[in-house]
Design a protein around this motif. Sequence first.
Motif, PDB file in Angstrom:
ATOM      1  N   ALA A 167      27.946  38.414  39.430  1.00 56.29           N
ATOM      2  CA  ALA A 167      28.434  39.616  38.750  1.00 56.29           C
ATOM      3  C   ALA A 167      29.918  39.379  38.474  1.00 56.29           C
ATOM      4  N   SER A 168      30.190  38.433  37.571  1.00 54.24           N
ATOM      5  CA  SER A 168      31.579  37.993  37.419  1.00 54.24           C
ATOM      6  C   SER A 168      32.471  39.083  36.839  1.00 54.24           C
ATOM      7  N   HIS A 169      31.842  40.138  36.261  1.00 53.60           N
ATOM      8  CA  HIS A 169      32.665  41.232  35.748  1.00 53.60           C
ATOM      9  C   HIS A 169      33.321  42.003  36.896  1.00 53.60           C
ATOM     10  N   GLU A 170      32.737  41.937  38.104  1.00 58.01           N
ATOM     11  CA  GLU A 170      33.319  42.699  39.218  1.00 58.01           C
ATOM     12  C   GLU A 170      34.681  42.127  39.623  1.00 58.01           C
ATOM     13  N   GLY A 171      34.703  40.817  39.901  1.00 63.53           N
ATOM     14  CA  GLY A 171      35.993  40.193  40.216  1.00 63.53           C
ATOM     15  C   GLY A 171      36.913  40.230  39.009  1.00 63.53           C
ATOM     16  N   GLY A 172      36.319  40.128  37.816  1.00 66.27           N
ATOM     17  CA  GLY A 172      37.106  40.219  36.594  1.00 66.27           C
ATOM     18  C   GLY A 172      37.819  41.558  36.525  1.00 66.27           C
ATOM     19  N   TYR A 173      37.096  42.615  36.912  1.00 64.58           N
ATOM     20  CA  TYR A 173      37.668  43.964  36.913  1.00 64.58           C
ATOM     21  C   TYR A 173      38.847  44.052  37.891  1.00 64.58           C
ATOM     22  N   VAL A 174      38.639  43.502  39.093  1.00 58.77           N
ATOM     23  CA  VAL A 174      39.713  43.525  40.093  1.00 58.77           C
ATOM     24  C   VAL A 174      40.929  42.753  39.567  1.00 58.77           C
ATOM     25  N   ASN A 175      40.674  41.567  39.012  1.00 59.55           N
ATOM     26  CA  ASN A 175      41.761  40.785  38.410  1.00 59.55           C
ATOM     27  C   ASN A 175      42.465  41.607  37.325  1.00 59.55           C
ATOM     28  N   GLY A 176      41.679  42.313  36.517  1.00 61.78           N
ATOM     29  CA  GLY A 176      42.240  43.115  35.436  1.00 61.78           C
ATOM     30  C   GLY A 176      43.135  44.231  35.949  1.00 61.78           C
ATOM     31  N   VAL A 177      42.683  44.886  37.020  1.00 65.05           N
ATOM     32  CA  VAL A 177      43.478  45.965  37.619  1.00 65.05           C
ATOM     33  C   VAL A 177      44.836  45.418  38.077  1.00 65.05           C
ATOM     34  N   LEU A 178      44.779  44.270  38.767  1.00 61.21           N
ATOM     35  CA  LEU A 178      46.035  43.669  39.243  1.00 61.21           C
ATOM     36  C   LEU A 178      46.902  43.203  38.079  1.00 61.21           C
ATOM     37  N   ALA A 179      46.269  42.619  37.070  1.00 63.66           N
ATOM     38  CA  ALA A 179      47.021  42.115  35.914  1.00 63.66           C
ATOM     39  C   ALA A 179      47.765  43.251  35.240  1.00 63.66           C
ATOM     40  N   ALA A 180      47.081  44.376  35.039  1.00 63.98           N
ATOM     41  CA  ALA A 180      47.722  45.523  34.393  1.00 63.98           C
ATOM     42  C   ALA A 180      48.870  46.054  35.247  1.00 63.98           C
ATOM     43  N   THR A 181      48.696  46.000  36.568  1.00 63.54           N
ATOM     44  CA  THR A 181      49.747  46.480  37.466  1.00 63.54           C
ATOM     45  C   THR A 181      50.974  45.576  37.424  1.00 63.54           C
ATOM     46  N   LEU A 182      50.743  44.279  37.339  1.00 65.02           N
ATOM     47  CA  LEU A 182      51.848  43.328  37.449  1.00 65.02           C
ATOM     48  C   LEU A 182      52.542  43.042  36.117  1.00 65.02           C
ATOM     49  N   SER A 183      51.892  43.377  35.005  1.00 62.99           N
ATOM     50  CA  SER A 183      52.488  43.050  33.713  1.00 62.99           C
ATOM     51  C   SER A 183      53.631  44.001  33.397  1.00 62.99           C
ATOM     52  N   THR A 184      54.784  43.456  33.082  1.00 64.79           N
ATOM     53  CA  THR A 184      55.895  44.315  32.674  1.00 64.79           C
ATOM     54  C   THR A 184      56.020  44.332  31.155  1.00 64.79           C
ATOM     55  N   GLY A 205      34.714  42.286  31.957  1.00 70.26           N
ATOM     56  CA  GLY A 205      35.088  42.981  33.193  1.00 70.26           C
ATOM     57  C   GLY A 205      36.594  43.064  33.339  1.00 70.26           C
ATOM     58  N   PHE A 206      37.253  41.965  33.014  1.00 68.42           N
ATOM     59  CA  PHE A 206      38.715  41.908  33.096  1.00 68.42           C
ATOM     60  C   PHE A 206      39.336  42.959  32.174  1.00 68.42           C
ATOM     61  N   LYS A 207      38.835  43.003  30.934  1.00 70.99           N
ATOM     62  CA  LYS A 207      39.366  43.970  29.963  1.00 70.99           C
ATOM     63  C   LYS A 207      39.157  45.407  30.455  1.00 70.99           C
ATOM     64  N   ALA A 208      37.977  45.658  31.024  1.00 73.08           N
ATOM     65  CA  ALA A 208      37.695  47.001  31.534  1.00 73.08           C
ATOM     66  C   ALA A 208      38.662  47.365  32.658  1.00 73.08           C
ATOM     67  N   GLY A 209      38.962  46.392  33.526  1.00 70.76           N
ATOM     68  CA  GLY A 209      39.888  46.634  34.628  1.00 70.76           C
ATOM     69  C   GLY A 209      41.282  46.959  34.136  1.00 70.76           C
ATOM     70  N   VAL A 210      41.727  46.222  33.125  1.00 73.19           N
ATOM     71  CA  VAL A 210      43.049  46.488  32.558  1.00 73.19           C
ATOM     72  C   VAL A 210      43.071  47.876  31.939  1.00 73.19           C
ATOM     73  N   ALA A 211      42.067  48.172  31.121  1.00 71.07           N
ATOM     74  CA  ALA A 211      42.032  49.442  30.399  1.00 71.07           C
ATOM     75  C   ALA A 211      41.995  50.628  31.364  1.00 71.07           C
ATOM     76  N   ALA A 212      41.279  50.484  32.476  1.00 67.02           N
ATOM     77  CA  ALA A 212      41.157  51.586  33.427  1.00 67.02           C
ATOM     78  C   ALA A 212      42.460  51.835  34.174  1.00 67.02           C
ATOM     79  N   THR A 213      43.287  50.798  34.270  1.00 68.48           N
ATOM     80  CA  THR A 213      44.516  50.916  35.046  1.00 68.48           C
ATOM     81  C   THR A 213      45.678  51.409  34.202  1.00 68.48           C
TER      82      THR A 213
END
Lengths: 357, 310
Positions: A167-184, A205-213
């Motif tokens: 379910a690579s979208h799950e870790g992708g989502y977590v990565n996305g959440v962190l990426a959105a948090t860390l991006s200035t 999954g990554f895109k969804a994580g970014v968008a949600a954050t």
Amino acid sequence: MKKFVWFFTLVVTFALVLSACGGTAATTEPAAPPTEPPVEATEVPAVPTEPPAAPAEPFRVAVVMPSAINDLAFSQSMYDALVRVQEEMGGPSAFEFVYSDGMFVVDDAAAAIRDYASQGYDLVIAHGSQYGSSLQEIAPDFPDTSFAWGTTVDTFGLPNVFAYEAASHEGGYVNGVLAATLSTSKVVGVVGPIETGDAKLYVDGFKAGVAATDSTVQVNVNYIGSFSDVALASEAATTHIAAGADVMTGTAQMVVGAIGKAEEANVLWFGTQSNQTSLAPSIVVASQVYHWEVVLNEMIGLIKSGTLGGQSFVANLANGGEVMEYNPDYPLSADAKSLADETIQGIIDGSIEITLP
Amino acid sequence: MISDLFSVTVLIGILASGIRLATPYLYAAVGETFSQRSGVLNLGVEGQMLLGAFAAFYVALTTGNLWLGMLAAMIVGAVMGLAMAYVTVNLQAQQGISGIGFYLFGLGMSDLLFQKLMGTVETVKGFPRIYIPGLSDIPVLGEIFFNHNLLVYLAYLLVPVAWFVLNKTTLGLKIRAVGENPDAADSLGVNVARVRYFTIILGGTLSGIAGASLSIALLNVFQQNMTSGQGFIAVALVYFGAWRPVGVLGGALLFSMVNSLQLWMQVKNVPIPPDIAVMLPYVLTILVLVVTVSRVRAPSALTKPFEREE
């Protein structure tokens, strides 16, 4: 002229043989592959202090993989998992495995799969969705051998085929959440291979994580159309950086070039499939790592109890088949870390639902 | 959006990327130009590049010396060229097939050595970008042209040098004569075999450098099959460039620029599917080939083994 033809045939044959050796551990003689996994050479202590209830016969697994076992990506994730299963089960006396890696030619892979099956391995793993149609043909010829095929959910309705996927979208989502948090800069870049399968799932999954954050963060995605073109992947990363990205991720084995560019520009990187920290310890924040042993152990248990297939398995955050591994050298803030932990927990307990396009 | 593509940042990005991407093609295709002008088609370029890339990377990794890495790549390429020359010149084997044999050899051998000697993907500190006082500081132009590593500059320098050698020297005349009419050249005392040995080994050496330009200058990693078909594109670029170094330069730049354009199109969310985008450079190359190749003539003796009549 005859001599020339003869010599030439010899050269080509030699070349073909060598190229086959380079790409694969063994096709005709898997018991003694030229690129034998180091684990097999590991000596078992002569007198184990506490001898396990040693089974007379070790459980024997053969695996066919598309890229190299050291690709720091898809194939390595399976190789590392087999090594861990072997350790858990008590070494080569209880569990032995052989592999053919670099089998990007599906016909060669099919030949290897058939070879392994005819040599009586307990489980033959076709680690690549491209091997599916070959396996569908081969598996019915060996009803007493168990096969596993990933990444997919399709067992073809065959009683001796297991399917597995991440379910690579799950870790992708977590990565996305962190990426959105860390991006200035509010721009995040993604380097993907081909828009399909595991890669697409991860990127979505990554895109969804970014968008949600943070909905103001822009995700630029680049599929380069190849799993091997390191040069183009690296140039894609340069392009993302020039377009303002200060955080990037990417999937498949050709991203090694992209990680180098990220390091040069001091842009953060999120990995997937295998832990990619070793490539650039200063900028890799975290990697989603596949722990296929969760899936493998279930299959092995079923095989030992007489079920040879017919089920499909998913490695995900909940069952430990996917693990977020953080780079200890990257100073991730406590807030970000706890946000990641909450996200993982949310995905596991279902309070976070990942909507994919 | 398409309108997003028209900005200075994007323009700089496309041109600078294109210049970098063209580098390995230039080395390999200029080398291939020499061997084809002398009448030998070498399809083993990809294999020579892979082994060159590995040799350069491994030597640079273990010794920490980039120049030794370069030397290793050149030697490996030259030895591969020597073997190719023996098979095609002395044994008069079919050139296309033997080239493919050498490609497979290079592909397999580089992978085997990579797994045996390294075991995992590692990185080296490759040739750094060269800062040229004054030039690198020019806005826009400095970023596009004067912000690269040494091997990039050398690749572009190679083009006029190759042009000069092929067109203005006795050696070049011999190469062209051997490629057009080996019998006539032979009757005038030109050693056809020796000239072809020279060009094939030179081609191999340059292919080795092409590999090194990837593994220790542009990417600084080695990965299995990392050239990913670039050697074959280089061979196509020789036809594209009508067997002229300047034409090869044009082809390499066009292909690379379109490739970097499609990278930017995806980043700027131009609404075309990525599968179509990545096809663009190839489609364009084929189109140009179709339009131009009918008008130029290949070296007459290309792919024909030379057998001396006693």
